[in-house]
Design a protein around this motif. Structure first.
Motif, PDB file in Angstrom:
ATOM      1  N   LEU A  62      40.494  78.557 -30.140  1.00 45.37           N
ATOM      2  CA  LEU A  62      39.823  77.168 -29.976  1.00 45.37           C
ATOM      3  C   LEU A  62      40.725  76.090 -29.081  1.00 45.37           C
ATOM      4  CD1 LEU A  62      38.407  76.496 -33.482  1.00 45.37           C
ATOM      5  CD2 LEU A  62      37.052  77.197 -31.460  1.00 45.37           C
ATOM      6  N   CYS A  69      34.968  88.338 -15.113  1.00 43.19           N
ATOM      7  CA  CYS A  69      35.854  89.262 -15.778  1.00 43.19           C
ATOM      8  C   CYS A  69      35.684  90.463 -15.651  1.00 43.19           C
ATOM      9  CB  CYS A  69      35.848  88.927 -17.520  1.00 43.19           C
ATOM     10  SG  CYS A  69      36.149  87.356 -18.106  1.00 43.19           S
ATOM     11  N   MET A 108      23.222  83.849 -25.579  1.00 44.00           N
ATOM     12  CA  MET A 108      24.285  85.011 -26.088  1.00 44.00           C
ATOM     13  C   MET A 108      23.560  86.488 -26.033  1.00 44.00           C
ATOM     14  SD  MET A 108      25.967  83.299 -29.611  1.00 44.00           S
ATOM     15  CE  MET A 108      26.671  81.535 -29.453  1.00 44.00           C
ATOM     16  N   TYR A 126      40.216  86.849 -23.896  1.00 46.22           N
ATOM     17  CA  TYR A 126      40.903  88.084 -23.923  1.00 46.22           C
ATOM     18  C   TYR A 126      41.262  88.412 -22.445  1.00 46.22           C
ATOM     19  CZ  TYR A 126      41.994  92.892 -25.601  1.00 46.22           C
ATOM     20  OH  TYR A 126      42.675  94.214 -25.752  1.00 46.22           O
ATOM     21  N   ARG A 127      40.631  88.528 -21.529  1.00 47.21           N
ATOM     22  CA  ARG A 127      40.942  88.541 -20.278  1.00 47.21           C
ATOM     23  C   ARG A 127      41.947  87.911 -19.811  1.00 47.21           C
ATOM     24  NH1 ARG A 127      38.592  92.169 -16.257  1.00 47.21           N
ATOM     25  NH2 ARG A 127      39.557  93.357 -17.956  1.00 47.21           N
ATOM     26  N   ARG A 128      41.898  86.492 -20.157  1.00 42.45           N
ATOM     27  CA  ARG A 128      42.998  85.553 -19.671  1.00 42.45           C
ATOM     28  C   ARG A 128      44.500  85.841 -20.296  1.00 42.45           C
ATOM     29  NH1 ARG A 128      39.848  80.147 -17.899  1.00 42.45           N
ATOM     30  NH2 ARG A 128      38.553  81.155 -16.602  1.00 42.45           N
ATOM     31  N   ALA A 171      47.927  86.538 -18.322  1.00 43.33           N
ATOM     32  CA  ALA A 171      48.965  86.097 -18.584  1.00 43.33           C
ATOM     33  C   ALA A 171      49.953  87.197 -18.925  1.00 43.33           C
ATOM     34  CB  ALA A 171      48.831  85.096 -19.492  1.00 43.33           C
ATOM     35  N   ALA A 207      31.012  86.242 -25.540  1.00 41.83           N
ATOM     36  CA  ALA A 207      31.506  85.643 -24.081  1.00 41.83           C
ATOM     37  C   ALA A 207      32.895  85.128 -23.917  1.00 41.83           C
ATOM     38  CB  ALA A 207      30.323  84.953 -23.289  1.00 41.83           C
ATOM     39  N   GLU A 208      32.768  83.955 -24.773  1.00 38.82           N
ATOM     40  CA  GLU A 208      34.251  83.200 -24.983  1.00 38.82           C
ATOM     41  C   GLU A 208      35.288  84.047 -25.391  1.00 38.82           C
ATOM     42  OE1 GLU A 208      33.028  78.920 -26.265  1.00 38.82           O
ATOM     43  OE2 GLU A 208      31.469  80.369 -26.818  1.00 38.82           O
ATOM     44  N   ARG A 209      34.954  84.981 -26.134  1.00 34.42           N
ATOM     45  CA  ARG A 209      36.085  85.846 -26.663  1.00 34.42           C
ATOM     46  C   ARG A 209      36.528  86.677 -25.574  1.00 34.42           C
ATOM     47  NH1 ARG A 209      33.417  86.139 -31.657  1.00 34.42           N
ATOM     48  NH2 ARG A 209      31.935  87.771 -30.870  1.00 34.42           N
ATOM     49  N   GLU A 210      35.534  87.238 -24.672  1.00 30.86           N
ATOM     50  CA  GLU A 210      36.029  88.085 -23.684  1.00 30.86           C
ATOM     51  C   GLU A 210      36.762  87.482 -22.616  1.00 30.86           C
ATOM     52  OE1 GLU A 210      32.608  90.495 -22.505  1.00 30.86           O
ATOM     53  OE2 GLU A 210      32.338  91.409 -24.598  1.00 30.86           O
ATOM     54  N   VAL A 211      36.321  86.447 -22.575  1.00 31.25           N
ATOM     55  CA  VAL A 211      37.012  85.735 -21.191  1.00 31.25           C
ATOM     56  C   VAL A 211      38.488  85.401 -21.776  1.00 31.25           C
ATOM     57  CG1 VAL A 211      37.068  83.462 -19.976  1.00 31.25           C
ATOM     58  CG2 VAL A 211      34.866  84.587 -20.350  1.00 31.25           C
ATOM     59  N   ILE A 252      47.062  83.020 -12.748  1.00 29.81           N
ATOM     60  CA  ILE A 252      47.600  82.829 -13.929  1.00 29.81           C
ATOM     61  C   ILE A 252      49.481  83.007 -13.953  1.00 29.81           C
ATOM     62  CG2 ILE A 252      47.677  83.497 -16.470  1.00 29.81           C
ATOM     63  CD1 ILE A 252      44.993  83.970 -16.464  1.00 29.81           C
ATOM     64  N   GLN A 257      47.021  80.079 -19.675  1.00 28.40           N
ATOM     65  CA  GLN A 257      47.694  79.676 -18.446  1.00 28.40           C
ATOM     66  C   GLN A 257      48.781  78.633 -18.583  1.00 28.40           C
ATOM     67  OE1 GLN A 257      43.931  80.336 -17.363  1.00 28.40           O
ATOM     68  NE2 GLN A 257      43.957  79.235 -15.413  1.00 28.40           N
ATOM     69  N   ASP A 275      23.433  87.451 -22.190  1.00 31.67           N
ATOM     70  CA  ASP A 275      24.814  87.506 -21.826  1.00 31.67           C
ATOM     71  C   ASP A 275      25.424  88.990 -22.444  1.00 31.67           C
ATOM     72  OD1 ASP A 275      27.704  86.312 -20.894  1.00 31.67           O
ATOM     73  OD2 ASP A 275      27.852  87.181 -22.888  1.00 31.67           O
ATOM     74  N   HIS A 304      32.308  84.240 -17.192  1.00 34.77           N
ATOM     75  CA  HIS A 304      32.111  85.366 -17.877  1.00 34.77           C
ATOM     76  C   HIS A 304      32.224  86.513 -17.000  1.00 34.77           C
ATOM     77  CE1 HIS A 304      30.659  88.258 -21.313  1.00 34.77           C
ATOM     78  NE2 HIS A 304      31.843  88.291 -21.125  1.00 34.77           N
ATOM     79  N   VAL A 363      33.447  81.596 -32.273  1.00 31.95           N
ATOM     80  CA  VAL A 363      32.996  81.468 -30.961  1.00 31.95           C
ATOM     81  C   VAL A 363      32.167  82.542 -30.422  1.00 31.95           C
ATOM     82  CG1 VAL A 363      35.012  80.167 -30.347  1.00 31.95           C
ATOM     83  CG2 VAL A 363      34.975  82.303 -29.690  1.00 31.95           C
ATOM     84  N   SER A 364      31.464  82.496 -29.529  1.00 37.85           N
ATOM     85  CA  SER A 364      30.642  83.569 -28.856  1.00 37.85           C
ATOM     86  C   SER A 364      31.197  84.714 -28.148  1.00 37.85           C
ATOM     87  CB  SER A 364      29.752  83.000 -27.544  1.00 37.85           C
ATOM     88  OG  SER A 364      30.411  82.565 -26.578  1.00 37.85           O
ATOM     89  N   ASN A 380      29.283  79.779 -32.323  1.00 39.17           N
ATOM     90  CA  ASN A 380      28.735  78.893 -31.499  1.00 39.17           C
ATOM     91  C   ASN A 380      29.521  78.899 -30.123  1.00 39.17           C
ATOM     92  OD1 ASN A 380      26.803  77.624 -33.268  1.00 39.17           O
ATOM     93  ND2 ASN A 380      28.822  77.258 -34.448  1.00 39.17           N
ATOM     94  N   ILE A 404      39.994  77.242 -23.208  1.00 39.92           N
ATOM     95  CA  ILE A 404      40.015  78.507 -22.239  1.00 39.92           C
ATOM     96  C   ILE A 404      41.058  78.474 -21.280  1.00 39.92           C
ATOM     97  CG2 ILE A 404      38.390  77.967 -20.402  1.00 39.92           C
ATOM     98  CD1 ILE A 404      37.641  80.787 -22.427  1.00 39.92           C
TER      99      ILE A 404
END
Lengths: 226, 333
Positions: free
Chosen positions: A115, B182, B226, A151-153, A157, A145-149, B18, A122, B229, B179, A142-143, B165, A118
């Protein structure tokens, strides 16, 4: 005794996760202790103490917390050995994101909160980039998608570290973390090690207690915004 | 790689910004990293307690590892097998194994508190007798330990639940692009985003624009987004769904889209149509799997009837939503 350092931005769930890890080690009968490094105030040493393990706290107060950490870690290490610990965990909050308390050959774990935004991977410097393990908390709300983004970042890093999602409240994922801590940590002579990343080169007039503002009060190592 | 200019590198791998941002250098984009580094004053290296060569080697190492991660393909899942554990009273579960293949939907049914979520957690965790139920979950015949050496266990599984959410301050377009970036190259992003957006709208039955803020979407719209996606952007081959409210979305079509993307779907649900729609359903009682029911011809007929009834309810709901006064229910649809 093996030293393991936990660090991460404030309010990311470090203490909650660490408590679950301690519980897991305790259940296996492994003697562990915990030291909380903080700036102004902490009750967390009592939380650790209430779990029936040796615990200690250090408050850096007017000093830079990372400098305070590194000047006290040898004493804390000796304290742990005197208490016959097999594992000594230290927890500290990264504050300016410029430093990290990580020491070469000492297992270093970063706890970071999904949280926190995103872009936080960095924005957090060596604290995230130089960690051996990165634990992401609060991913369960969280969704995907947010987890995957996120994770990727974190991967980009720190492509060297192992990254895990953990749930500090339910303990989901903690068992595996404990197994990895056992596999990745090792015993070593603390005094022979060096910091992974140097502390900031400070010492300007404000480090020495100056409070006035203006060109004439800026003495020492001063950098301009340009 | 190392002799490419900063521009070439960041165009090919935008994520390496980054790493580069951390140097606090105004990079000359038309030169390589090494050439840029040569321009740095001594105190740049002093501050880092690193020599020119060390900084350079570290960057090369970073590039190698980052490139390997970005080019990594996700493990295909051919099967996932669940082996029995025990229920809350310690009685062993009465089945030998449950094996599931891509394209299958497995419903998990049972009373509230019976242990449906626990089964989903065992799958997510890829349990090996190391959870309270003592179950074992094997993916592609490989144990959790073996898998750690190859790919991340956690990335094989996507999860969707009532508690999840959107929290980011972004619009739908920015969010989906972020997304998609990625996993696919810049050129493919736009097509993929369009596909997800159109699918989400058709599932939710309510229009929303690409400029809508994701946190401002209705419950149904955000679930629909969701799921779309998850079906098209996320690469996780296994999807775990924990009792998402249907909030007006066409949940059956949503499931069809997920399995159409060759996913394995486990869904804990109280919805009778959805439970019948699944190929198999696992019945949980008192913490244990008590039955595994495969849908037979008779149940298919029942599903057909239930779908008709559901369609009529949907129709009724739409009429109520649009402000009609309802005089009779029978024979409307």
């Amino acid at each position: 005794m093996r030293l393991v350092t936990f660090a991460g931005p404030p309010a990311g769930g470090k203490t909650t996760v660490l408590c679950k890890i301690i519980k897991c080690f305790k259940n296996e009968g492994i003697p562990v202790g915990a030291v909380k490094f903080d700036c102004l105030q902490t009750e967390d040493d009592r939380i650790f103490g209430a779990m029936g393990i040796p615990s200690k706290k250090g408050l850096s107060a007017e000093l830079c917390p990372d400098h305070y950490f590194i000047t006290n870690i040898p004493d804390v290490y000796n304290w742990g050995q005197k208490n016959d610990l097999e594992y000594l965990f230290t927890e500290s909050a990264g504050l300016c994101n410029r430093c990290s308390p990580y020491i070469r050959n000492i297992l270093s774990i970063c706890i970071i909160d999904q949280l926190s935004g995103i872009n936080s991977p960095q924005k957090i410097g060596p604290l995230l980039k130089l960690a051996d393990m990165v634990l992401i908390t609060k991913g369960d709300i969280v969704s995907q998608a947010e987890r995957e983004v996120f994770y990727r970042r974190v991967q980009m890093a720190n492509p060297h570290g192992e990254i895990y999602f953990v749930n500090g409240l339910t303990g989901q994922g903690i068992y595996e973390i404990c197994e990895r801590i056992k596999e990745l940590s090792s015993e070593c002579v603390l005094e022979e090690q060096t910091l992974r990343f140097p502390m900031p080169m400070a010492l300007c007039s404000y480090c020495l207690g100056e409070t006035k503002i203006g060109e004439e009060y800026q003495i020492g190592n001063v950098k301009k915004i340009g | 790689m190392m002799n490419k200019t900063i521009r070439e590198l960041t165009e090919q791998y935008p994520y390496i910004n980054i790493y580069l941002d951390d140097f606090d250098i105004n990079f000359d984009e038309n030169r390589s990293f090494e050439e840029n580094l040569k321009q740095q004053p001594d105190h740049f290296f002093e501050q880092r307690k690193m020599s020119f060569k060390e900084v350079l080697d570290e960057f090369e190492d970073y590039l190698d590892k980052a490139k390997a991660i970005l080019e990594e393909s996700i493990e295909n899942v051919d099967d996932i097998t669940i082996y029995p554990g025990k229920g809350k009273d310690g009685v062993p579960e009465p089945y030998e194994e449950i094996t599931v293949h891509p394209g299958e939907i497995i419903a998990i049914v049972g009373e509230t508190g019976s242990g449906k979520s626990r089964l989903l957690e065992d799958i997510e965790w890829q349990a090996e007798k190391d959870t309270p139920t003592g179950r074992t979950v094997i993916i592609n015949g490989m144990s959790k330990k073996e898998r750690r050496k190859t790919s991340g266990r956690q990335r094989l599984i996507a999860q969707l639940s009532q508690n999840m959410n959107f929290v980011l301050d972004m619009n739908v377009d920015e969010f989906l692009k972020m997304h998609a970036e990625c996993f696919v190259s810049q050129g493919e992003v736009e097509v993929l985003v369009k596909k997800v957006y159109e699918t989400a709208i058709s599932l939710s039955g309510e229009e929303f624009s690409l400029n809508s803020s994701i946190t401002g979407l209705s419950g149904g719209q955000s679930r629909a987004l969701m799921i779309a996606d998850c079906a098209y952007i996320s690469r996780a081959p296994i999807v775990l769904i924990d009792e998402i409210e249907n909030a007006g979305i066409d949940i059956q079509r949503a499931m069809k889209i997920l399995v159409g993307s060759e996913k394995i779907v486990f869904i804990a649900t109280h919805d009778p149509v959805l439970a019948l729609f699944a190929n198999k359903r696992i019945v949980i009682r008192n913490g244990a799997v008590s039955k595994i029911i495969e849908r037979n011809e008779e149940e298919e007929k029942a599903l057909h009837e239930a779908e008709k009834l559901y369609g009529r309810l949907l129709y009724l709901r739409n009429r109520i939503r649009s402000g009609e006064k309802i005089s009779q229910f029978g024979g409307m649809a």
